[in-house]
Design an enzyme around this catalytic site. Structure first.
Site, mmCIF file in Angstrom:
data_model
loop_
_atom_site.group_PDB
_atom_site.id
_atom_site.type_symbol
_atom_site.label_atom_id
_atom_site.label_comp_id
_atom_site.label_asym_id
_atom_site.label_seq_id
_atom_site.Cartn_x
_atom_site.Cartn_y
_atom_site.Cartn_z
ATOM 1 N N THR A 146 0.828 -1.214 0.000
ATOM 2 C CA THR A 146 0.000 0.000 0.000
ATOM 3 C C THR A 146 0.857 1.256 0.000
ATOM 4 O O THR A 146 0.451 2.293 -0.508
ATOM 5 C CB THR A 146 -0.928 -0.022 1.236
ATOM 6 O OG1 THR A 146 -1.840 -1.099 1.055
ATOM 7 C CG2 THR A 146 -1.702 1.263 1.415
ATOM 8 N N SER B 158 1.313 -7.607 -0.856
ATOM 9 C CA SER B 158 2.029 -8.607 -0.061
ATOM 10 C C SER B 158 1.176 -9.817 0.315
ATOM 11 O O SER B 158 1.702 -10.810 0.793
ATOM 12 C CB SER B 158 2.670 -7.982 1.180
ATOM 13 O OG SER B 158 1.734 -7.813 2.214
HETATM 14 C C1 SIN Z 1 -1.096 -3.015 2.793
HETATM 15 O O1 SIN Z 1 0.051 -2.785 2.446
HETATM 16 O O2 SIN Z 1 -1.610 -2.403 3.782
HETATM 17 C C2 SIN Z 1 -2.021 -3.979 2.120
HETATM 18 C C3 SIN Z 1 -1.503 -4.511 0.853
HETATM 19 C C4 SIN Z 1 -0.239 -5.293 1.003
HETATM 20 O O3 SIN Z 1 -0.028 -5.946 2.029
HETATM 21 O O4 SIN Z 1 0.549 -5.298 0.035
#
Ligand code: SIN
Length: 315
Positions: free
Chosen positions: A9, A58
């Site tokens: 994110t 992720s």
């Molecule tokens: C995030 O980063 O909060 C959600 C998406 C991810 O884990 O890549």
């Protein structure tokens, strides 16, 4: 210092309305994320180099990307003029990557992961401050794998994501944060990223082709649990099981016999707890090597690594 990008994110892009959900993770390159921090917040204090290792959400983290990341970290850390490595990562499996890196690198320099709960396009994006804090933390020179987020620094062993939405989404439970980052200064209260010594692990073990990694699954003990799930996993060829037990690591009676059958077939079974805080406490004089103090997802990583190492020792 080197900044490795893996997506998440922190590199996410959403709609023009500045929303914090409904965005796409892993869109913006790490060099682009770093530029404004380097120019405006760090004002040339550090020599920073960016490398894009992956660009993913992720939730989709995989063994091959872990291996690429660990190799990139160890190559950079070997260089005398590199003080530490920062990794931008999604929050969803951050604790797993942090634990994997701690186990395989056991680094003598800082490796600091960071992330964001709001995409770069959100009204109140938290990524820039987290990235600045991670760089400052890595520059502080405390060896180990750390996570810097929401003004806190956590060691790899205890950290868990505990909230799906809030910016303050991580906790080390009763252990508390290892440090706070305040106005660009790190205030440490614990300078070890693990409280236990980790087993030696040969690079050749964890660098094995992903297809050769052992298959290890979690089995959760719940009310009305059914043995069929364990039997099905064993029939399908599972090579290790981590039981996510109730309370102090207890297991529903319906699962016990199936787990015993699995062990008789040579499948190691480790025991953890569903409880978010604390760890299984054994009775006085009781010894049980299959009890893990780690969270279930981290115990799964440790069991996979132990099986990889075992296969090197006893080919
Ligand atoms: C995030 O980063 O909060 C959600 C998406 C991810 O884990 O890549």
């Amino acid at each position: 210092m080197v900044i490795l990008g893996t997506g998440g994110t922190i590199a996410g892009q959403g709609q023009a309305n500045g929303a914090s959900v409904g965005y796409k993770a892993g869109q913006i390159g790490v060099a682009q994320l770093l530029q404004p921090i380097a120019d405006h917040c760090l004002q040339g204090q550090f020599e920073l180099e960016a490398e894009q290792v992956a660009q993913l959400d992720s939730k989709d983290m995989d063994i091959a990307t872990w291996q690429q990341l660990a190799k990139a970290c160890s190559q950079w850390l070997e260089q005398a003029d590199v003080a530490g490595v920062v990794i931008t990562h999604g929050t969803d499996t951050l604790e797993e990557t942090a634990w994997f890196l701690q186990c395989v690198l056991q680094p003598s320099k800082p490796v600091v992961l960071t992330c964001a709960m709001r995409p770069a396009t959100a009204l109140s994006a938290d990524g820039p401050a987290n990235l600045r804090d991670a760089v400052v933390c890595a520059a502080d020179g405390v060896a180990g794998v750390w996570v810097a987020a929401a003004g806190e620094v956590h060691g790899a062993q205890w950290l868990r994501k505990v909230h799906p939405y809030r910016v303050h989404a991580f906790s080390s439970g009763a252990q508390g944060p290892a440090a706070w980052v305040e106005e660009g200064q790190v205030r440490w209260v614990q300078r070890a990223s693990t409280t236990q010594a980790l087993p030696e692990l040969a690079t050749a073990a964890w660098a094995r082709d992903a297809q050769q990694w052992p298959w290890v699954e979690l089995v959760t003990s719940t009310a009305a649990a059914r043995a069929a799930a364990v039997d099905a996993l064993v029939t399908a060829g599972v090579q290790g099981l981590v039981v996510v037990g109730t309370g102090n690591g207890s297991i529903h009676q319906a699962l016990l016999q199936a787990l015993h059958r699995a062990m008789l077939q040579g499948v190691p079974v480790w025991r953890t707890t569903r409880c978010e805080q604390g760890q299984i406490v054994l009775a006085e004089g009781e010894q049980d090597a299959a009890v893990s103090p780690l969270s279930p997802v981290k115990a799964r990583i440790s069991l996979m690594l132990a099986l990889l190492q075992k296969s090197m020792d006893q080919p």
